[in-house]
Write an enzyme that holds these catalytic residues in place. Structure first.
Site, PDB file in Angstrom:
ATOM      1  N   ASP A   1      -4.918 -12.551   4.307  1.00 46.16           N
ATOM      2  CA  ASP A   1      -6.057 -11.952   4.986  1.00 46.16           C
ATOM      3  C   ASP A   1      -7.394 -12.131   4.281  1.00 46.16           C
ATOM      4  OD1 ASP A   1      -5.036 -10.318   3.027  1.00 46.16           O
ATOM      5  OD2 ASP A   1      -4.884  -8.536   4.269  1.00 46.16           O
TER       6      ASP A   1
ATOM      7  N   HIS B   1      -6.883  -6.997   0.254  1.00 45.98           N
ATOM      8  CA  HIS B   1      -6.941  -5.580  -0.078  1.00 45.98           C
ATOM      9  C   HIS B   1      -6.285  -5.333  -1.441  1.00 45.98           C
ATOM     10  CE1 HIS B   1      -6.921  -5.796   4.378  1.00 45.98           C
ATOM     11  NE2 HIS B   1      -7.840  -4.857   4.270  1.00 45.98           N
TER      12      HIS B   1
ATOM     13  N   HIS C   1       0.804  -1.227   0.000  1.00 47.79           N
ATOM     14  CA  HIS C   1       0.000   0.000   0.000  1.00 47.79           C
ATOM     15  C   HIS C   1       0.839   1.281   0.000  1.00 47.79           C
ATOM     16  CE1 HIS C   1      -3.668  -2.200   0.453  1.00 47.79           C
ATOM     17  NE2 HIS C   1      -3.376  -2.672   1.645  1.00 47.79           N
TER      18      HIS C   1
END
Length: 393
Positions: free
Chosen positions: A256, A169, A131
């Site tokens: 995740d 994500h 990120h």
């Protein structure tokens, strides 16, 4: 090319520690301990390499010099603010630059070993901080080690690099860095940005004006389980990779998307994650002469999921996959219980889930996963010369 697998590891990588925070380095410590106890790191042809920190010349291939200065200065300034630092997601911590540069250096070492033919595959389970943006921290990530490793591969002469991100994500930082670079294909499968950080990764994000079709995003609905996730992966990733013809595959293998992860809402199992690693290895073997650089990433079920998922990743990368029913060793269970008292320590390397999936088809009334697949294929397949409606593509 050597048939070795490099595992980049040193306990100093655990210094990337955000404190009382979901991204806890214990997940990496327990991964390496489990892999050791199961003999994965002692296999023939496995070579452990100690990382060196990435220097400023490497880091500034991705990040701005001003941002590096800020990361260095922040731990010494109690009133520091800006550059995404000092937030609940990215708290400032002692040695922040040094530990972040070491994580980046570990992914660079993995990439260099593979590109130079010193190893066929290389893994940095402490990496995957996807990120971080060129000029700011984001989403628990200070320096974007996958992007730095890809930039290093480009500097070494690579002309076509594929990056596949299976974290729950969106891999927004890597996509941002290479948005307009036709040499780098970024593929991300993630929970829909309508429901989850970072709010990007829609199907119509397909790359910049000079790199149309170089970004591929599969935004999956909350609750997607193993069969749907595998269907989406196989309906998009192999076709796109075959069209791009990468010379090396770089992957971010965040754990995740698991069903018990506390920060997201997909429904995968460790068995499904293991199946994904096998698929990635097969694609690297088919398209890249085996050249595969794998990193870790997110994962917040620190005892129950991440160590098992990434030990499967290490086993797949180093040779024979572990049988799902393999028991976790008693010594590892004791360590896990001591590191995180009160957590349920898994007894086996499986969740007893069959990740078998049906192939994607464009006909009939699609379910939400099929709609997500169709949206991605419609957006990006024509840019790559593929037919979005033909399941053979």
């Amino acid at each position: 090319m050597s048939d070795e697998t490099v595992v980049v590891w040193d306990e100093s990588l655990l210094a990337y520690d955000l404190g009382d925070h979901p991204l806890d380095p214990v997940r990496v410590e327990l991964t390496v301990a489990l892999a050791r106890e199961l003999g994965v790191l002692d296999r023939p042809g496995v070579r452990l390499v100690r990382p060196r920190p990435a220097d400023d010349a490497l880091l500034t291939r991705v990040h701005t010099a001003d941002y590096l200065d800020a990361v260095r200065a922040a731990p010494n300034d109690p009133l520091f603010a800006g550059y995404g630092l000092g937030t609940s997601d990215n708290p400032v911590f002692p040695g922040m630059h040094e530990s972040s540069a070491l994580v980046a250096g570990a992914s660079v070492a993995a990439a260099e070993a593979v590109w130079r033919g010193e190893a066929r595959r290389a893994v940095n389970v402490a990496g995957g901080l996807h990120h971080a943006m060129p000029d700011r921290a984001a989403g628990f990530c200070v320096y974007n080690d996958p992007a730095v490793a890809i930039a290093r591969l480009l500097d070494l002469g690579a002309e076509r690099i594929a990056y596949v991100d299976v974290d729950v994500h969106h891999g927004d930082g890597v996509q941002e860095v290479f948005w307009n670079d036709p040499r780098v294909l970024t593929i991300s499968l993630h929970e829909t940005p309508l429901a989850l950080f970072p709010g990007t990764g829609f199907p119509d994000e397909t790359g910049g004006p000079e790199a149309a079709g170089s970004a591929v995003n599969v935004a999956l609905p909350p609750g997607t389980g193993d069969p749907g996730w595998q269907r989406a992966f196989h309906a998009v990733v192999p076709s796109v990779l075959r069209a791009f013809r990468p010379q090396v595959l770089v992957t971010q293998c965040g754990a995740d998307a698991h069903r018990i992860d506390p920060l997201a809402d997909l429904n995968l199992s460790v068995d499904g994650q293991r199946a994904t690693y096998l698929a990635l290895r097969a694609l690297a073997d088919e398209l890249c002469d085996g050249r595969w650089v794998a990193t870790g990433g997110g994962g917040y079920a620190l005892v129950e999921v991440v160590p098992r998922a990434w030990t499967h990743l290490l086993a797949v990368a180093t040779g024979e996959p572990l049988t799902p029913a393999t028991p976790t060793p008693p010594a590892w269970r004791e360590l896990a219980a001591a590191r995180r008292p009160g957590r349920e320590v898994p007894l086996r390397m499986t969740d007893d889930v069959d990740p078998t999936h049906r192939p994607w088809q464009p006909t009939g009334e699609p379910d939400p996963v099929d709609r997500a697949v169709a949206a991605t294929r419609k957006a990006v397949f024509p840019l790559l010369g593929l037919d979005p409606h033909d399941p053979r593509d």
